[in-house]
Enzyme design. Structure first.
Site, PDB file in Angstrom:
ATOM      1  CE  LYS A  44      32.106  36.026  36.272  1.00  0.00           C
ATOM      2  NZ  LYS A  44      33.352  35.858  37.060  1.00  0.00           N
ATOM      3  CE  LYS A  46      32.121  30.752  36.679  1.00  0.00           C
ATOM      4  NZ  LYS A  46      33.277  30.855  37.577  1.00  0.00           N
TER       5      LYS A  46
HETATM    6  N1  C2G Z   1      41.171  28.923  39.883  1.00  0.00           N
HETATM    7  C1  C2G Z   1      42.333  28.150  39.981  1.00  0.00           C
HETATM    8  N2  C2G Z   1      42.226  26.810  40.052  1.00  0.00           N
HETATM    9  C2  C2G Z   1      41.014  26.202  40.037  1.00  0.00           C
HETATM   10  C3  C2G Z   1      39.837  26.983  39.958  1.00  0.00           C
HETATM   11  C4  C2G Z   1      39.938  28.349  39.884  1.00  0.00           C
HETATM   12  O1  C2G Z   1      43.451  28.692  39.996  1.00  0.00           O
HETATM   13  N3  C2G Z   1      40.953  24.843  40.099  1.00  0.00           N
HETATM   14  C5  C2G Z   1      41.312  30.377  39.803  1.00  0.00           C
HETATM   15  C6  C2G Z   1      40.758  30.967  38.507  1.00  0.00           C
HETATM   16  O2  C2G Z   1      41.709  30.839  37.451  1.00  0.00           O
HETATM   17  C7  C2G Z   1      40.516  32.407  38.909  1.00  0.00           C
HETATM   18  C8  C2G Z   1      40.124  32.282  40.404  1.00  0.00           C
HETATM   19  O3  C2G Z   1      40.574  30.985  40.841  1.00  0.00           O
HETATM   20  O4  C2G Z   1      41.717  33.169  38.817  1.00  0.00           O
HETATM   21  C9  C2G Z   1      38.636  32.399  40.638  1.00  0.00           C
HETATM   22  O5  C2G Z   1      37.992  31.434  39.832  1.00  0.00           O
HETATM   23  P1  C2G Z   1      36.456  31.700  39.419  1.00  0.00           P
HETATM   24  O6  C2G Z   1      35.675  32.056  40.627  1.00  0.00           O
HETATM   25  O7  C2G Z   1      36.007  30.589  38.522  1.00  0.00           O
HETATM   26  O8  C2G Z   1      36.606  33.039  38.561  1.00  0.00           O
HETATM   27  P2  C2G Z   1      36.133  33.312  37.066  1.00  0.00           P
HETATM   28  O9  C2G Z   1      34.708  32.921  36.881  1.00  0.00           O
HETATM   29  O10 C2G Z   1      37.160  32.748  36.182  1.00  0.00           O
HETATM   30  O11 C2G Z   1      36.129  34.932  37.040  1.00  0.00           O
HETATM   31  O12 C2G Z   1      36.954  39.188  35.182  1.00  0.00           O
HETATM   32  C10 C2G Z   1      37.473  37.893  35.428  1.00  0.00           C
HETATM   33  C11 C2G Z   1      36.416  36.943  35.920  1.00  0.00           C
HETATM   34  O13 C2G Z   1      35.607  37.535  36.932  1.00  0.00           O
HETATM   35  C12 C2G Z   1      37.091  35.679  36.440  1.00  0.00           C
END
Ligand code: C2G
Length: 129
Positions: A44, A46
């Site tokens: 990803k 990351k």
């Molecule tokens: N999130 C949120 N508000 C934020 C930051 C994050 O609601 N300010 C939510 C994201 O939308 C996600 C969750 O928190 O539902 C986790 O965020 P991340 O760790 O950034 O996840 P991500 O990299 O989007 O991984 O298969 C799907 C992916 O693994 C999602």
């Protein structure tokens, strides 16, 4: 029992993450979090501050979370929904529409992201001060 699943990296756990988990759990009685492995995160683009094990332990300390499993591939979601008998898939609306294919297996809910907070912003802000 209504079972909910969500997916994510959850690095540098912050209140935006907690707000997502709180709202996801409120959609059922049991919340599974599929936590991106370090290898999956590389895919990803990351790089996590905390290891998968550390991120798992932090999520398991959150009272809204009932089970943490590894997220290793993009393709595992349909399998997870069946394996964990999931009723609702939830994720933030930055993913709006991306997982509609799951609608034949479970309810799909995109929740509004919490504004003005992200792991990236924390790193940038900390670097500035
Ligand atoms: N999130 C949120 N508000 C934020 C930051 C994050 O609601 N300010 C939510 C994201 O939308 C996600 C969750 O928190 O539902 C986790 O965020 P991340 O760790 O950034 O996840 P991500 O990299 O989007 O991984 O298969 C799907 C992916 O693994 C999602």
């Amino acid at each position: 029992m209504q079972r909910v699943i969500t997916y994510g990296t959850y690095d540098l756990l912050h209140y935006g993450h907690i707000e997502l988990l709180r709202r996801a759990r409120a959609l059922g009685d049991y919340l599974v979090v599929a936590l991106s492995t370090d290898e999956f995160n590389e895919g990803k683009g990351k790089r996590c501050y905390y290891s998968w094990e550390q991120r798992r332990r932090m999520l398991e300390a959150v009272r809204f979370v009932d089970l943490v499993i590894p997220e290793r591939t993009w393709e595992q979601k349909t399998h997870d929904v069946a394996r964990y008998n999931i009723d609702t898939f939830v994720i933030g609306d930055d993913w709006e529409g991306k997982f509609d294919f799951l609608e034949e297996h479970c309810e799909v809910v995109y929740l509004p992201r919490t504004p003005d907070i992200s792991s990236t912003r924390i790193k940038v802000d900390l670097h500035k001060n």
